[in-house]
Write a protein that holds these residues in place. Structure first.
Motif, PDB file in Angstrom:
ATOM      1  N   LEU A 102     -12.652   6.842 -51.308  1.00  0.00           N
ATOM      2  CA  LEU A 102     -11.553   7.261 -50.648  1.00  0.00           C
ATOM      3  C   LEU A 102     -10.908   8.629 -50.922  1.00  0.00           C
ATOM      4  O   LEU A 102     -10.599   9.247 -50.254  1.00  0.00           O
ATOM      5  CB  LEU A 102     -10.345   6.082 -50.685  1.00  0.00           C
ATOM      6  N   GLY A 103     -10.891   8.816 -52.064  1.00  0.00           N
ATOM      7  CA  GLY A 103     -10.434  10.152 -52.702  1.00  0.00           C
ATOM      8  C   GLY A 103     -11.423  11.319 -51.994  1.00  0.00           C
ATOM      9  O   GLY A 103     -10.822  12.388 -51.912  1.00  0.00           O
ATOM     10  N   GLY A 104     -12.603  11.004 -51.907  1.00  0.00           N
ATOM     11  CA  GLY A 104     -13.512  11.879 -51.317  1.00  0.00           C
ATOM     12  C   GLY A 104     -13.164  12.054 -50.014  1.00  0.00           C
ATOM     13  O   GLY A 104     -13.267  13.471 -49.416  1.00  0.00           O
ATOM     14  N   ILE A 105     -12.976  11.193 -49.173  1.00  0.00           N
ATOM     15  CA  ILE A 105     -12.631  11.295 -47.814  1.00  0.00           C
ATOM     16  C   ILE A 105     -11.327  12.373 -47.791  1.00  0.00           C
ATOM     17  O   ILE A 105     -11.234  13.235 -46.895  1.00  0.00           O
ATOM     18  CB  ILE A 105     -12.330   9.984 -47.061  1.00  0.00           C
ATOM     19  N   ILE A 106     -10.340  11.787 -48.523  1.00  0.00           N
ATOM     20  CA  ILE A 106      -9.126  12.813 -48.439  1.00  0.00           C
ATOM     21  C   ILE A 106      -9.299  14.211 -48.858  1.00  0.00           C
ATOM     22  O   ILE A 106      -9.212  15.025 -48.153  1.00  0.00           O
ATOM     23  CB  ILE A 106      -8.154  12.223 -49.478  1.00  0.00           C
ATOM     24  N   ALA A 107     -10.337  14.534 -49.771  1.00  0.00           N
ATOM     25  CA  ALA A 107     -10.658  15.771 -50.289  1.00  0.00           C
ATOM     26  C   ALA A 107     -11.408  16.621 -49.111  1.00  0.00           C
ATOM     27  O   ALA A 107     -11.200  17.589 -48.972  1.00  0.00           O
ATOM     28  CB  ALA A 107     -11.764  15.767 -51.427  1.00  0.00           C
ATOM     29  N   MET A 189     -14.756  -0.318 -53.798  1.00  0.00           N
ATOM     30  CA  MET A 189     -16.385  -0.362 -54.239  1.00  0.00           C
ATOM     31  C   MET A 189     -16.485   0.993 -55.181  1.00  0.00           C
ATOM     32  O   MET A 189     -17.418   1.734 -54.948  1.00  0.00           O
ATOM     33  CB  MET A 189     -17.239  -0.091 -52.947  1.00  0.00           C
ATOM     34  N   GLY A 190     -16.120   0.643 -56.396  1.00  0.00           N
ATOM     35  CA  GLY A 190     -16.226   1.516 -57.505  1.00  0.00           C
ATOM     36  C   GLY A 190     -15.024   2.753 -57.715  1.00  0.00           C
ATOM     37  O   GLY A 190     -15.086   3.427 -58.666  1.00  0.00           O
ATOM     38  N   GLY A 191     -14.055   2.512 -56.993  1.00  0.00           N
ATOM     39  CA  GLY A 191     -12.776   3.399 -57.206  1.00  0.00           C
ATOM     40  C   GLY A 191     -11.962   2.728 -58.164  1.00  0.00           C
ATOM     41  O   GLY A 191     -12.312   1.875 -58.829  1.00  0.00           O
ATOM     42  N   PRO A 192     -10.662   3.302 -58.140  1.00  0.00           N
ATOM     43  CA  PRO A 192      -9.472   2.680 -59.033  1.00  0.00           C
ATOM     44  C   PRO A 192      -9.164   1.497 -59.233  1.00  0.00           C
ATOM     45  O   PRO A 192      -9.553   0.552 -60.121  1.00  0.00           O
ATOM     46  CB  PRO A 192      -8.501   3.544 -58.845  1.00  0.00           C
ATOM     47  N   MET A 193      -9.247   0.786 -58.208  1.00  0.00           N
ATOM     48  CA  MET A 193      -8.804  -0.552 -57.977  1.00  0.00           C
ATOM     49  C   MET A 193     -10.305  -1.430 -58.566  1.00  0.00           C
ATOM     50  O   MET A 193     -10.022  -2.481 -59.284  1.00  0.00           O
ATOM     51  CB  MET A 193      -8.758  -1.194 -56.662  1.00  0.00           C
ATOM     52  N   ASN A 194     -11.332  -1.309 -58.176  1.00  0.00           N
ATOM     53  CA  ASN A 194     -12.461  -1.739 -58.315  1.00  0.00           C
ATOM     54  C   ASN A 194     -12.611  -1.697 -60.030  1.00  0.00           C
ATOM     55  O   ASN A 194     -12.953  -2.611 -60.785  1.00  0.00           O
ATOM     56  CB  ASN A 194     -13.774  -1.212 -57.782  1.00  0.00           C
ATOM     57  N   LYS A 195     -12.640  -0.512 -60.513  1.00  0.00           N
ATOM     58  CA  LYS A 195     -12.600  -0.497 -61.847  1.00  0.00           C
ATOM     59  C   LYS A 195     -11.533  -1.177 -62.667  1.00  0.00           C
ATOM     60  O   LYS A 195     -12.191  -1.677 -63.805  1.00  0.00           O
ATOM     61  CB  LYS A 195     -12.688   1.034 -62.372  1.00  0.00           C
ATOM     62  N   VAL A 196     -10.542  -1.174 -62.232  1.00  0.00           N
ATOM     63  CA  VAL A 196      -9.405  -2.174 -63.060  1.00  0.00           C
ATOM     64  C   VAL A 196      -9.985  -3.591 -62.991  1.00  0.00           C
ATOM     65  O   VAL A 196      -9.939  -4.079 -64.158  1.00  0.00           O
ATOM     66  CB  VAL A 196      -7.992  -1.977 -62.369  1.00  0.00           C
ATOM     67  N   ALA A 197     -10.441  -4.123 -61.954  1.00  0.00           N
ATOM     68  CA  ALA A 197     -10.540  -5.527 -61.911  1.00  0.00           C
ATOM     69  C   ALA A 197     -11.816  -5.588 -62.550  1.00  0.00           C
ATOM     70  O   ALA A 197     -12.162  -6.576 -63.593  1.00  0.00           O
ATOM     71  CB  ALA A 197     -10.910  -5.840 -60.570  1.00  0.00           C
ATOM     72  N   PHE A 198     -12.777  -4.776 -62.651  1.00  0.00           N
ATOM     73  CA  PHE A 198     -14.027  -4.760 -63.544  1.00  0.00           C
ATOM     74  C   PHE A 198     -13.810  -4.936 -64.994  1.00  0.00           C
ATOM     75  O   PHE A 198     -14.381  -5.679 -65.671  1.00  0.00           O
ATOM     76  CB  PHE A 198     -15.202  -3.934 -63.200  1.00  0.00           C
TER      77      PHE A 198
END
Length: 352
Positions: A102-107, A189-198
């Motif tokens: 999602l950050g990549g899309i913004i960038a 899917m691998g971003g900040p929220m995913n990493k926090v939960a994992f």
């Protein structure tokens, strides 16, 4: 307005079409190396064979290019070649700050529109020759860099906030916690929220609590498995590139690589992201009800040897997949295949 929305989708799909081969290469190589090595309780994926380690390294390096390529070619779609370099840099920064795809899309959009704006400057004739190789990339990259670092701080703070929230929920209802974590795993899917939960679930393994990682392990594999299956069942609702990505997504899902669903989510976030979030949340809830435990900090069917209550693990995955497949294929419409890539022999590129 309708034309602008169509243009935004075209720019996005340009990035997605170039990203898909990177996702498939990286994901399949990682999946093969882990599948041939297996996972162990407590340590997760443990690749020790020298050849498989090299295979894993190649896959990881390829996967690391996913977000930069997505951002770079979104920018290319908007501003032609002058947008590529700033977009790539913006995508690399998105990786660095943990902003995910999602950050990549913004960038990509920031880089593309900034490069197009700089291209429009009315500069003296003496400066025009160096515009595409010096001025446009330098100015654009500077602006993209500033914006990405600005959003990095709130992302970090939000991750800390979510971690504390999960800690407070861990003493309450296990099913509710599983629903929240399942949705977080699928959201980016691998971003900040995913990493926090994992990372929270992995930390609980260290505390001897395996029934948090169990639902997370289920949620991890549902997005790629479900999206790959959805593309197989309703091929008219997916582009040729997505159908090819679906085959790789299934392989990645079996090994617990959630990122296999990113091509679908990047191409159609409004329909795909809610669908995979609901499916992963439902699957995680079923796993929590069935008291599924996972002794390895990893997900997907590959962890079955170290899972408590294997039958419920499988049922939870199948239920979550079914929910996502039904939901996403109900929401999506049939697509008319379009050619989004800009071919050099078909497109006249303005460097000035």
């Amino acid at each position: 307005m309708k034309d602008e929305v169509k243009n935004l989708r075209s720019y996005l799909m340009t990035g997605v079409s170039y990203m898909i081969p990177i996702v498939v290469i990286g994901g399949v190589l990682i999946a093969l190396s882990i599948a041939l090595s297996g996972v162990e309780a407590g340590t997760g994926a443990n690749v020790t064979n020298p050849f498989l380690q090299k295979m894993l390294n190649v896959g990881v390096k390829a996967f690391g290019l996913m977000v930069p390529v997505l951002a770079g070619f979104i920018a290319f779609g908007i501003a032609d070649r002058p947008g590529i370099a700033p977009g790539l840099v913006g995508g690399a920064l998105a990786n660095e700050i943990g902003a995910g795809f999602l950050g990549g899309i913004i960038a990509g959009f920031v880089a593309g529109y900034t490069a197009r704006w700089v291209k429009s400057w009315n500069v003296p004739k003496q400066i025009r020759p160096i515009m595409p190789i010096f001025v446009i990339p330098l100015v654009t990259t500077g602006i993209v860099g500033i914006i990405m670092y600005i959003i990095g701080t709130p992302i970090s703070g939000f991750m800390n906030f979510m971690t504390e929230g999960l800690k407070s929920m861990s003493t309450g209802n296990a099913v509710f916690l599983a629903i929240v974590m399942g949705a977080m795993i699928a959201f980016d899917m691998g971003g900040p929220m995913n990493k926090v939960a994992f990372m929270f679930a992995a930390a609980m393994i260290g505390e001897g609590v395996y029934t948090v990682m169990g639902p997370v392990a289920v949620a991890i594999c549902i997005p790629p498995l479900a999206m790959g299956t959805a593309a197989l069942l309703k091929p008219k609702k997916y582009t040729e590139a997505e159908k090819e990505a679906g085959k790789g997504a299934i392989a990645m899902g079996l090994i617990g690589i959630t990122e296999g669903a990113i091509p679908f989510a990047a191409a159609d976030p409004v329909r795909v992201i809610p669908s995979i979030m609901v499916g992963s949340a439902v699957g995680a809830a079923v796993a929590a009800i069935g008291k599924v435990g996972d002794h390895a900090p990893h997900g997907g069917p590959i962890v079955l040897p170290v899972v408590d209550n294997k039958i419920m693990f499988i049922i939870a995955v199948l239920v979550g997949m079914a929910v996502t497949v039904i939901m996403v294929n109900t929401l999506k419409k049939e697509v008319k295949e379009e050619k989004y890539e800009k071919e050099s022999d078909e497109v006249s590129i303005d460097f000035n």
